[in-house]
Enzyme design. Structure first.
Site, PDB file in Angstrom:
ATOM      1  N   THR A   1       5.060  -6.879  11.930  1.00  0.00           N
ATOM      2  CA  THR A   1       5.457  -7.965  11.041  1.00  0.00           C
ATOM      3  C   THR A   1       5.632  -9.256  11.840  1.00  0.00           C
ATOM      4  OG1 THR A   1       7.036  -8.735   9.383  1.00  0.00           O
ATOM      5  CG2 THR A   1       7.926  -7.367  11.177  1.00  0.00           C
TER       6      THR A   1
ATOM      7  N   ALA B   1       0.362  -0.520  16.387  1.00  0.00           N
ATOM      8  CA  ALA B   1       1.149   0.549  15.767  1.00  0.00           C
ATOM      9  C   ALA B   1       0.553   1.918  16.080  1.00  0.00           C
ATOM     10  CB  ALA B   1       1.194   0.336  14.258  1.00  0.00           C
TER      11      ALA B   1
ATOM     12  N   HIS C   1       8.340  -5.417  -1.377  1.00  0.00           N
ATOM     13  CA  HIS C   1       7.440  -6.368  -2.046  1.00  0.00           C
ATOM     14  C   HIS C   1       6.594  -5.689  -3.115  1.00  0.00           C
ATOM     15  CE1 HIS C   1       7.761  -9.133   1.733  1.00  0.00           C
ATOM     16  NE2 HIS C   1       8.820  -9.182   0.985  1.00  0.00           N
TER      17      HIS C   1
ATOM     18  N   PRO D   1       1.623  -6.424  19.018  1.00  0.00           N
ATOM     19  CA  PRO D   1       0.862  -6.921  20.177  1.00  0.00           C
ATOM     20  C   PRO D   1       1.237  -8.359  20.539  1.00  0.00           C
ATOM     21  CG  PRO D   1      -0.596  -5.912  18.550  1.00  0.00           C
ATOM     22  CD  PRO D   1       0.740  -6.037  17.904  1.00  0.00           C
TER      23      PRO D   1
ATOM     24  N   ASP E   1       0.849  -1.195   0.000  1.00  0.00           N
ATOM     25  CA  ASP E   1       0.000   0.000   0.000  1.00  0.00           C
ATOM     26  C   ASP E   1       0.887   1.249   0.000  1.00  0.00           C
ATOM     27  OD1 ASP E   1      -0.465  -0.826   3.420  1.00  0.00           O
ATOM     28  OD2 ASP E   1       0.671   0.915   2.731  1.00  0.00           O
TER      29      ASP E   1
HETATM   30  N1  APR Z   1      -0.300  -3.066  15.121  1.00  0.00           N
HETATM   31  C1  APR Z   1       0.915  -3.703  15.120  1.00  0.00           C
HETATM   32  N2  APR Z   1       1.068  -5.020  14.789  1.00  0.00           N
HETATM   33  C2  APR Z   1      -0.055  -5.711  14.478  1.00  0.00           C
HETATM   34  C3  APR Z   1      -1.354  -5.118  14.481  1.00  0.00           C
HETATM   35  C4  APR Z   1      -1.433  -3.731  14.818  1.00  0.00           C
HETATM   36  N3  APR Z   1      -2.598  -3.100  14.835  1.00  0.00           N
HETATM   37  N4  APR Z   1      -2.277  -6.073  14.123  1.00  0.00           N
HETATM   38  C5  APR Z   1      -1.566  -7.221  13.902  1.00  0.00           C
HETATM   39  N5  APR Z   1      -0.242  -6.996  14.121  1.00  0.00           N
HETATM   40  C6  APR Z   1       0.872  -7.944  13.955  1.00  0.00           C
HETATM   41  C7  APR Z   1       0.496  -9.413  14.115  1.00  0.00           C
HETATM   42  O1  APR Z   1       0.647  -9.822  15.465  1.00  0.00           O
HETATM   43  C8  APR Z   1       1.509 -10.104  13.194  1.00  0.00           C
HETATM   44  O2  APR Z   1       2.687 -10.472  13.909  1.00  0.00           O
HETATM   45  O3  APR Z   1       1.312  -7.797  12.627  1.00  0.00           O
HETATM   46  C9  APR Z   1       1.873  -9.028  12.160  1.00  0.00           C
HETATM   47  C10 APR Z   1       1.342  -9.265  10.753  1.00  0.00           C
HETATM   48  O4  APR Z   1       1.997 -10.399  10.249  1.00  0.00           O
HETATM   49  P1  APR Z   1       1.673 -10.937   8.770  1.00  0.00           P
HETATM   50  O5  APR Z   1       0.220 -10.942   8.566  1.00  0.00           O
HETATM   51  O6  APR Z   1       2.433 -12.208   8.623  1.00  0.00           O
HETATM   52  O7  APR Z   1       2.263  -9.801   7.806  1.00  0.00           O
HETATM   53  P2  APR Z   1       3.787  -9.547   7.339  1.00  0.00           P
HETATM   54  O8  APR Z   1       4.764  -9.892   8.400  1.00  0.00           O
HETATM   55  O9  APR Z   1       3.822  -8.181   6.802  1.00  0.00           O
HETATM   56  O10 APR Z   1       3.914 -10.584   6.121  1.00  0.00           O
HETATM   57  C11 APR Z   1       5.100 -10.573   5.378  1.00  0.00           C
HETATM   58  O11 APR Z   1       4.189 -12.127   3.793  1.00  0.00           O
HETATM   59  O12 APR Z   1       2.271 -12.780   2.768  1.00  0.00           O
HETATM   60  C12 APR Z   1       3.471 -12.163   2.554  1.00  0.00           C
HETATM   61  O13 APR Z   1       4.122 -10.559   0.932  1.00  0.00           O
HETATM   62  C13 APR Z   1       3.323 -10.733   2.073  1.00  0.00           C
HETATM   63  O14 APR Z   1       4.543  -8.739   2.767  1.00  0.00           O
HETATM   64  C14 APR Z   1       3.883  -9.898   3.233  1.00  0.00           C
HETATM   65  C15 APR Z   1       4.823 -10.864   3.917  1.00  0.00           C
END
Ligand code: APR
Length: 241
Positions: free
Chosen positions: A177, A220, A103, A203, A88
């Site tokens: 992440t 966040a 990405h 969290p 985004d």
């Molecule tokens: N604020 C902070 N962290 C949060 C919130 C929030 N409001 N809500 C959820 N989280 C945390 C979750 O606990 C989780 O650890 O954000 C994390 C999201 O993890 P994923 O869904 O796995 O996302 P991400 O780490 O960005 O994934 C990496 O995987 O699917 C591929 O290409 C895609 O870029 C992505 C990559």
């Protein structure tokens, strides 16, 4: 001070963008990532992959949250780089100027054969649908989103700029992440290995938590607006230059 923010889907969760791996609401809880987010899936059923990314493209009209705005405001006090896994543009819309997209971007599309950028109009999608035929390029190729799929290489420029942003940082903040997708997840580890203080904002704990200098178990939008003021208590004895 030079701050590098490493963000993932959780950064945009407070804006209403679903994350990937949340057990209930995560995108991968409903869809097989290797079916919908891989070059192989694209080859086998481009109409399904295109529909899914078109839905996400139209979803991204949501607004930046307090977390994005805080990171942008840090630019008044520090030299800030944002290294993001997110496709985004919420960091940019909040005012962040140095954003490296590891990405790719859901706002750019190109031909999967001649690689030329797509400048046409994308189909509307008032309601999510299972399949949408991708537009065709003049060369006959199919138009695909400019995002990195599983099994694909990250863009060189974004990767090199991200490694540099980590190497030059006095402080790294990882936000939202799950720290499981490589090579991106290797960047905070690299910072920790170099002795750079790393704060994890999430969290939930992640596989990276033990390597973090400090963990903030908040969202966040809640954590970031006050994070810089909390540095002395979060990093006792470590005052980033
Ligand atoms: N604020 C902070 N962290 C949060 C919130 C929030 N409001 N809500 C959820 N989280 C945390 C979750 O606990 C989780 O650890 O954000 C994390 C999201 O993890 P994923 O869904 O796995 O996302 P991400 O780490 O960005 O994934 C990496 O995987 O699917 C591929 O290409 C895609 O870029 C992505 C990559």
């Amino acid at each position: 001070m030079r701050v590098t923010v490493f963000s993932g889907a959780g950064m945009s969760a407070d804006s209403g963008v679903p994350t990937f791996r949340d057990a209930e609401t995560g995108l991968w809880a409903k869809t097989d990532p290797y079916e919908i987010s891989s070059a192989d899936g694209w080859r086998r059923h481009p109409e399904r992959v295109f529909a899914w990314y078109l839905w996400r493209h139209h979803l991204m009209t949501v607004s930046p949250n307090a977390g994005h705005r805080a990171v942008a405001a840090w630019q008044d006090y520090a030299d800030v780089d944002v290294v993001t896994q997110n496709v985004d543009n919420l960091h940019e819309r909040a005012g962040s100027t140095k954003v490296h997209h590891l990405h790719g971007s859901i706002f750019e599309f190109h031909c999967d054969r001649c690689k030329s950028a797509f400048t046409g109009t994308l189909p509307a999608m008032p309601e999510p649908v299972e399949t949408v035929d991708p537009p065709r390029c003049v060369c006959g190729g199919l138009i695909r989103p400019n995002v990195v799929w599983f099994g694909e290489q990250l863009p060189d420029d974004a990767w090199n700029n991200s490694v540099q942003a980590i190497e030059n940082a006095d402080l790294v903040v990882t936000v939202g992440t799950s720290a499981v997708v490589y090579p991106a997840a290797g960047l905070p580890e690299y910072a920790a290995a170099k002795g750079i203080p790393v704060i994890e904002v999430n969290p939930e704990p992640t596989p990276f938590s033990d390597q973090a200098t400090a963990c903030v178990r908040e969202t966040a939008a809640l954590a970031l607006p006050t994070l810089l003021q909390r540095l002395p208590s979060l990093l006792p004895g470590i005052t980033p230059a």
